[in-house]
Write an enzyme that holds these catalytic residues in place. Sequence first.
Site, PDB file in Angstrom:
ATOM      1  N   LYS A 230       0.825  -1.206   0.000  1.00 22.64           N
ATOM      2  CA  LYS A 230       0.000   0.000   0.000  1.00 22.64           C
ATOM      3  C   LYS A 230       0.863   1.262   0.000  1.00 22.64           C
ATOM      4  CE  LYS A 230      -4.255  -2.103   1.520  1.00 22.64           C
ATOM      5  NZ  LYS A 230      -5.323  -2.229   2.529  1.00 22.64           N
TER       6      LYS A 230
ATOM      7  N   ARG B  45      -2.649 -10.249   5.091  1.00 22.18           N
ATOM      8  CA  ARG B  45      -3.083 -10.405   3.698  1.00 22.18           C
ATOM      9  C   ARG B  45      -1.994  -9.806   2.817  1.00 22.18           C
ATOM     10  NH1 ARG B  45      -5.782  -7.445  -0.225  1.00 22.18           N
ATOM     11  NH2 ARG B  45      -7.318  -8.591  -1.467  1.00 22.18           N
TER      12      ARG B  45
END
Length: 263
Positions: free
Chosen positions: A204, A242
Amino acid sequence: MGVVNVTPDSFSDGGQWFDTDVAIAHARHLLAQGADIVDIGGESTRPGAAPVTPDEERVRVLPVVRALVADGAVVSVDTVNATTARAAAEAGAHIVNDVSGGLADPEMAPTLARTGLVYVIQHWRGSPETMDSLATYDDVVGEVCAELEQRVAGARRAGVRPEQIVVDPGLGFAKKAPHNWLLLAHLDALAELGHPVLVGASRKRFLSAVVPPALADQPLARDNATSAISALSAAAGAWAVRVHEVAASVDAVRVAAAWQGHR
């Protein structure tokens, strides 16, 4: 939890796994690397992403789900649509990972109550088109925990059992970089909600601050930083991380377990 984006516009891989056969092969590769779960998504949720119809989403993900279930894999489906969740359950999926926490589709919680699948409830404010404008908090940890508690309560009212629920702070979803770091540093507060915690930091944007500046705009250059977060999250008691690149995070989680086991 290894990520398989069956989309043409993923921020992390640019549609590399959009073809069904390629997506299945990639999921098998992640499992061979040590993933415990594969998370199959048919709609990009990056900031600014356009929505996909549930019909198109099901065309993308269900063949992949069926193939992996036939292999004996533990399969999660990343969807905000109750019709897709129901179809995934019928195809043998084990988990529904709803980044909207039930806000996108009011039928999601009742569907999960009926199917009995594990229900990942993520913190969310707004859609991918609007969420960046909603990243305003006075106390991000307290507010995210309170809003997640509301979403969990709504799911419970719809009949979802406590043991089905996993919570996710929604890193990058209506969060600026400092918000993400504060949430990671206070995973204990999320755990106090009484449910397992899923951490999804992989590749991210906020990780660009901790990679070499020349590589800051390249999502794949954030994999080492992701692995560090995997180790720290495991040490903090997270249920799962994740990730897009599994092998290094598997090692990171094992190191955290060995470290904790010798304290």
